[in-house]
Motif scaffolding. Structure first.
Motif, mmCIF file in Angstrom:
data_model
loop_
_atom_site.group_PDB
_atom_site.id
_atom_site.type_symbol
_atom_site.label_atom_id
_atom_site.label_comp_id
_atom_site.label_asym_id
_atom_site.label_seq_id
_atom_site.Cartn_x
_atom_site.Cartn_y
_atom_site.Cartn_z
ATOM 1 N N ASN A 176 -14.959 -3.917 -10.110
ATOM 2 C CA ASN A 176 -13.405 -4.597 -9.731
ATOM 3 C C ASN A 176 -12.793 -3.355 -8.848
ATOM 4 O O ASN A 176 -11.723 -2.655 -8.838
ATOM 5 C CB ASN A 176 -12.604 -4.494 -10.777
ATOM 6 C CG ASN A 176 -12.963 -5.601 -11.699
ATOM 7 O OD1 ASN A 176 -13.190 -6.774 -11.082
ATOM 8 N ND2 ASN A 176 -13.239 -5.484 -13.146
ATOM 9 N N SER A 193 -12.250 -5.650 0.073
ATOM 10 C CA SER A 193 -12.839 -6.840 0.484
ATOM 11 C C SER A 193 -14.626 -6.578 0.302
ATOM 12 O O SER A 193 -14.839 -5.425 0.831
ATOM 13 C CB SER A 193 -12.327 -7.469 1.601
ATOM 14 O OG SER A 193 -12.706 -7.101 2.633
ATOM 15 N N GLY A 234 -19.111 -10.000 -4.602
ATOM 16 C CA GLY A 234 -17.528 -10.277 -4.775
ATOM 17 C C GLY A 234 -17.156 -10.352 -6.418
ATOM 18 O O GLY A 234 -17.847 -10.607 -7.065
ATOM 19 N N ARG A 257 -13.497 -10.430 -8.804
ATOM 20 C CA ARG A 257 -12.573 -11.310 -9.164
ATOM 21 C C ARG A 257 -11.467 -11.487 -8.213
ATOM 22 O O ARG A 257 -11.184 -10.224 -7.212
ATOM 23 C CB ARG A 257 -11.811 -11.153 -10.331
ATOM 24 C CG ARG A 257 -10.999 -9.842 -10.267
ATOM 25 C CD ARG A 257 -10.221 -9.546 -11.807
ATOM 26 N NE ARG A 257 -9.559 -8.305 -11.688
ATOM 27 C CZ ARG A 257 -8.998 -7.609 -12.589
ATOM 28 N NH1 ARG A 257 -8.828 -8.240 -13.799
ATOM 29 N NH2 ARG A 257 -8.238 -6.622 -12.263
ATOM 30 N N MET A 258 -10.821 -12.351 -7.667
ATOM 31 C CA MET A 258 -9.550 -12.578 -6.631
ATOM 32 C C MET A 258 -8.335 -12.900 -7.063
ATOM 33 O O MET A 258 -8.205 -13.605 -7.918
ATOM 34 C CB MET A 258 -10.241 -13.776 -5.871
ATOM 35 C CG MET A 258 -9.482 -13.683 -4.509
ATOM 36 S SD MET A 258 -10.099 -15.237 -3.510
ATOM 37 C CE MET A 258 -11.898 -15.037 -3.873
ATOM 38 N N LYS A 309 -4.791 -14.200 -6.821
ATOM 39 C CA LYS A 309 -3.976 -15.025 -5.895
ATOM 40 C C LYS A 309 -2.504 -14.965 -6.000
ATOM 41 O O LYS A 309 -1.969 -15.166 -7.188
ATOM 42 C CB LYS A 309 -4.391 -16.471 -6.216
ATOM 43 C CG LYS A 309 -6.139 -16.796 -6.029
ATOM 44 C CD LYS A 309 -6.434 -18.045 -6.401
ATOM 45 C CE LYS A 309 -8.077 -18.078 -6.213
ATOM 46 N NZ LYS A 309 -8.668 -19.435 -6.712
ATOM 47 N N ARG A 345 -4.970 -14.254 -0.877
ATOM 48 C CA ARG A 345 -6.136 -13.843 -1.796
ATOM 49 C C ARG A 345 -6.454 -12.291 -1.753
ATOM 50 O O ARG A 345 -6.868 -11.882 -0.340
ATOM 51 C CB ARG A 345 -7.496 -14.735 -1.491
ATOM 52 C CG ARG A 345 -7.304 -16.168 -1.780
ATOM 53 C CD ARG A 345 -8.465 -16.879 -1.196
ATOM 54 N NE ARG A 345 -9.118 -16.900 0.258
ATOM 55 C CZ ARG A 345 -8.387 -17.418 1.097
ATOM 56 N NH1 ARG A 345 -7.736 -18.605 1.104
ATOM 57 N NH2 ARG A 345 -9.061 -17.215 2.292
ATOM 58 N N LYS A 346 -6.330 -11.592 -2.637
ATOM 59 C CA LYS A 346 -6.779 -10.288 -2.820
ATOM 60 C C LYS A 346 -8.014 -10.168 -3.497
ATOM 61 O O LYS A 346 -8.082 -10.136 -4.642
ATOM 62 C CB LYS A 346 -5.685 -9.267 -3.546
ATOM 63 C CG LYS A 346 -4.440 -9.636 -2.866
ATOM 64 C CD LYS A 346 -3.149 -8.576 -3.806
ATOM 65 C CE LYS A 346 -1.797 -8.699 -2.977
ATOM 66 N NZ LYS A 346 -0.912 -7.591 -3.322
ATOM 67 N N ARG A 347 -8.884 -9.854 -2.631
ATOM 68 C CA ARG A 347 -10.254 -9.802 -3.102
ATOM 69 C C ARG A 347 -10.645 -8.374 -3.592
ATOM 70 O O ARG A 347 -10.180 -7.291 -3.321
ATOM 71 C CB ARG A 347 -11.442 -9.953 -1.841
ATOM 72 C CG ARG A 347 -10.848 -11.233 -1.241
ATOM 73 C CD ARG A 347 -11.698 -11.664 0.178
ATOM 74 N NE ARG A 347 -11.355 -12.828 0.729
ATOM 75 C CZ ARG A 347 -11.703 -14.073 0.379
ATOM 76 N NH1 ARG A 347 -12.941 -13.822 -0.469
ATOM 77 N NH2 ARG A 347 -11.564 -14.858 1.069
ATOM 78 N N SER A 348 -11.667 -8.290 -4.512
ATOM 79 C CA SER A 348 -12.178 -7.152 -5.119
ATOM 80 C C SER A 348 -13.829 -7.210 -5.154
ATOM 81 O O SER A 348 -14.281 -8.541 -4.999
ATOM 82 C CB SER A 348 -11.737 -7.124 -6.717
ATOM 83 O OG SER A 348 -12.201 -8.005 -7.483
ATOM 84 N N ASN A 349 -14.587 -6.293 -5.561
ATOM 85 C CA ASN A 349 -15.999 -6.249 -5.254
ATOM 86 C C ASN A 349 -16.481 -5.329 -6.396
ATOM 87 O O ASN A 349 -15.913 -4.653 -6.921
ATOM 88 C CB ASN A 349 -16.452 -5.853 -3.932
ATOM 89 C CG ASN A 349 -16.106 -4.563 -3.554
ATOM 90 O OD1 ASN A 349 -16.448 -3.427 -4.263
ATOM 91 N ND2 ASN A 349 -15.399 -4.273 -2.619
#
Length: 120
Positions: free
Chosen positions: A9, A13, A81, A83-84, A86, A100-104
């Motif tokens: 998390n 991106s 990737g 969770r995203m 929104k 969309r706020k991305r995580s990895n």
């Protein structure tokens, strides 16, 4: 013996993180740490910390071997990737655009080069 470190998390991106992760894949640990130290991207300090954690995990499993004598190499680095989140941003005429706020998730596996050569 290989050792790994996982960080989940991370609020960056995956695409941006993979650009930096590709620089250290297959490198010796000392060179990879030097590369990450001087990279201007925001992902570099995060990967630096995870790589140090993987080296510490390797050292924990191999207490009889000195870290200076070991020839550690970054065996695997992958960024998946996460969770995203929104969110909605107001748009003209009463509409809304989705943000969309991305995580990895980062996984780094280090191994001793002499042991890795014996496996093949």
């Amino acid at each position: 013996m290989e050792a790994r470190a996982i960080l989940r998390n991370v609020p960056t991106s995956p695409q941006k993180m993979r650009l930096v992760a590709d620089l250290i894949r297959g490198q010796r640990v000392s060179k990879a740490l030097a590369i990450l130290k001087f990279q201007p991207q925001a992902a570099a300090p995060i990967l630096h910390k995870v790589l140090l954690s993987a080296v510490a995990n390797w050292q924990q499993g191999n207490e009889e071997t000195k870290i200076e004598d070991a020839d550690l190499v970054v065996k695997t680095v992958f960024v998946d990737g996460g969770r995203m989140l929104k969110r909605l941003r107001p748009a003209p005429q009463g509409r809304a655009h989705r943000i969309r706020k991305r995580s990895n998730h980062i996984t780094i596996i280090v191994d001793d080069l002499s042991e890795a050569g014996n496996d093949q």
